[in-house]
Design a protein around this motif. Sequence first.
Motif, PDB file in Angstrom:
ATOM      1  N   GLY A  64       0.820  -1.215   0.000  1.00 43.80           N
ATOM      2  CA  GLY A  64       0.000   0.000   0.000  1.00 43.80           C
ATOM      3  C   GLY A  64       0.850   1.259   0.000  1.00 43.80           C
ATOM      4  N   TRP A  65       1.914   1.263   0.784  1.00 47.28           N
ATOM      5  CA  TRP A  65       2.829   2.404   0.855  1.00 47.28           C
ATOM      6  C   TRP A  65       3.462   2.664  -0.509  1.00 47.28           C
ATOM      7  N   GLU A  66       3.959   1.593  -1.141  1.00 49.15           N
ATOM      8  CA  GLU A  66       4.656   1.748  -2.423  1.00 49.15           C
ATOM      9  C   GLU A  66       3.715   2.247  -3.520  1.00 49.15           C
ATOM     10  N   MET A  67       2.480   1.763  -3.539  1.00 48.69           N
ATOM     11  CA  MET A  67       1.526   2.258  -4.540  1.00 48.69           C
ATOM     12  C   MET A  67       1.199   3.724  -4.293  1.00 48.69           C
ATOM     13  N   ARG A  68       1.037   4.094  -3.044  1.00 45.75           N
ATOM     14  CA  ARG A  68       0.766   5.501  -2.709  1.00 45.75           C
ATOM     15  C   ARG A  68       1.962   6.377  -3.111  1.00 45.75           C
ATOM     16  N   SER A  69       3.171   5.912  -2.839  1.00 43.23           N
ATOM     17  CA  SER A  69       4.364   6.673  -3.227  1.00 43.23           C
ATOM     18  C   SER A  69       4.417   6.873  -4.740  1.00 43.23           C
ATOM     19  N   TRP A  70       4.086   5.820  -5.481  1.00 43.71           N
ATOM     20  CA  TRP A  70       4.092   5.895  -6.941  1.00 43.71           C
ATOM     21  C   TRP A  70       3.107   6.967  -7.415  1.00 43.71           C
ATOM     22  N   HIS A  71       1.915   6.981  -6.826  1.00 39.77           N
ATOM     23  CA  HIS A  71       0.920   7.997  -7.196  1.00 39.77           C
ATOM     24  C   HIS A  71       1.390   9.399  -6.826  1.00 39.77           C
ATOM     25  N   GLU A  72       1.938   9.560  -5.640  1.00 40.55           N
ATOM     26  CA  GLU A  72       2.424  10.875  -5.195  1.00 40.55           C
ATOM     27  C   GLU A  72       3.544  11.379  -6.091  1.00 40.55           C
ATOM     28  N   ALA A  73       4.381  10.493  -6.564  1.00 41.60           N
ATOM     29  CA  ALA A  73       5.524  10.891  -7.393  1.00 41.60           C
ATOM     30  C   ALA A  73       5.085  11.468  -8.737  1.00 41.60           C
ATOM     31  N   GLN A  74       3.910  11.135  -9.179  1.00 42.74           N
ATOM     32  CA  GLN A  74       3.429  11.675 -10.455  1.00 42.74           C
ATOM     33  C   GLN A  74       3.313  13.195 -10.423  1.00 42.74           C
ATOM     34  N   ALA A  75       3.093  13.760  -9.253  1.00 41.96           N
ATOM     35  CA  ALA A  75       2.946  15.207  -9.131  1.00 41.96           C
ATOM     36  C   ALA A  75       4.293  15.929  -9.045  1.00 41.96           C
ATOM     37  N   LEU A  76       5.390  15.177  -8.942  1.00 46.26           N
ATOM     38  CA  LEU A  76       6.714  15.775  -8.809  1.00 46.26           C
ATOM     39  C   LEU A  76       7.336  16.003 -10.186  1.00 46.26           C
ATOM     40  N   GLU A  77       8.197  16.980 -10.269  1.00 46.49           N
ATOM     41  CA  GLU A  77       8.891  17.302 -11.514  1.00 46.49           C
ATOM     42  C   GLU A  77      10.209  16.544 -11.594  1.00 46.49           C
ATOM     43  N   GLY A  78      10.603  16.206 -12.801  1.00 44.73           N
ATOM     44  CA  GLY A  78      11.915  15.610 -13.046  1.00 44.73           C
ATOM     45  C   GLY A  78      12.033  14.196 -12.518  1.00 44.73           C
ATOM     46  N   PRO A  79      13.283  13.697 -12.448  1.00 42.97           N
ATOM     47  CA  PRO A  79      13.506  12.338 -11.958  1.00 42.97           C
ATOM     48  C   PRO A  79      13.086  12.203 -10.494  1.00 42.97           C
ATOM     49  N   VAL A  80      12.548  11.047 -10.153  1.00 46.86           N
ATOM     50  CA  VAL A  80      12.168  10.735  -8.780  1.00 46.86           C
ATOM     51  C   VAL A  80      12.868   9.429  -8.409  1.00 46.86           C
ATOM     52  N   VAL A  81      13.549   9.425  -7.267  1.00 42.24           N
ATOM     53  CA  VAL A  81      14.268   8.245  -6.800  1.00 42.24           C
ATOM     54  C   VAL A  81      13.492   7.630  -5.644  1.00 42.24           C
ATOM     55  N   PHE A  82      13.188   6.342  -5.783  1.00 42.06           N
ATOM     56  CA  PHE A  82      12.438   5.594  -4.777  1.00 42.06           C
ATOM     57  C   PHE A  82      13.393   4.729  -3.960  1.00 42.06           C
ATOM     58  N   ASP A  83      13.246   4.772  -2.653  1.00 45.36           N
ATOM     59  CA  ASP A  83      13.966   3.880  -1.757  1.00 45.36           C
ATOM     60  C   ASP A  83      13.117   2.610  -1.666  1.00 45.36           C
ATOM     61  N   ARG A  84      13.320   1.697  -2.606  1.00 39.22           N
ATOM     62  CA  ARG A  84      12.568   0.467  -2.827  1.00 39.22           C
ATOM     63  C   ARG A  84      11.323   0.756  -3.667  1.00 39.22           C
TER      64      ARG A  84
END
Length: 181
Positions: A64-84
């Motif tokens: 659930g956390w990882e899916m939420r992070s993926w959705h939140e990252a869509q609103a960010l600009e440029g490259p996004v780095v995920f810790d897992r």
Amino acid sequence: MHKRFFVITGGPGSGKTTLVAALAQRGLATMPEAGRAIIRDQSRIGGSGWHGQDRRLFAELMLGWEMRSWHEAQALEGPVVFDRGIPDVIGYLMLYEGRVPDHPLRAAELFRYNPTVFLAPPWSEIFGQDAERAQGAGEAVATAGAMERAYRAAGYEVLPLPLAPVAARADFVMERIGTGG
């Protein structure tokens, strides 16, 4: 697939979170690791959804956390780095439960990252245990292998990080994602 979403995976104590913090200091957008936050929260509330108690619940909370992070990252600009990322949950389930339910596999198909995933390999010189990392060095090696297999099975290229100081690792990642050193 989000070509600008980059994952750093590996076993515990391999320098992932330290590297993600260094990349954030260099101006990259980052998404935090699920595991540590979930363990802290579950400990605070007396919950059983953590590695030492109910591993299936822990995996569900991480998914659930990882899916939420993926959705939140869509609103960010440029490259996004995920810790897992989501395939980490699959690797975790394979390692500790021996099987993976269909829904995490479906999540890995739907929520995609850049085709190249960075693997922080086991590194005994920096490995350490703490209140949230109870796994030993052998378990860390097994976890790194499980993560590599999970990402490869999900169709990703796995690129090992060099066993080098944090600044050199950050340069390595930034060069490969096209942001310079």
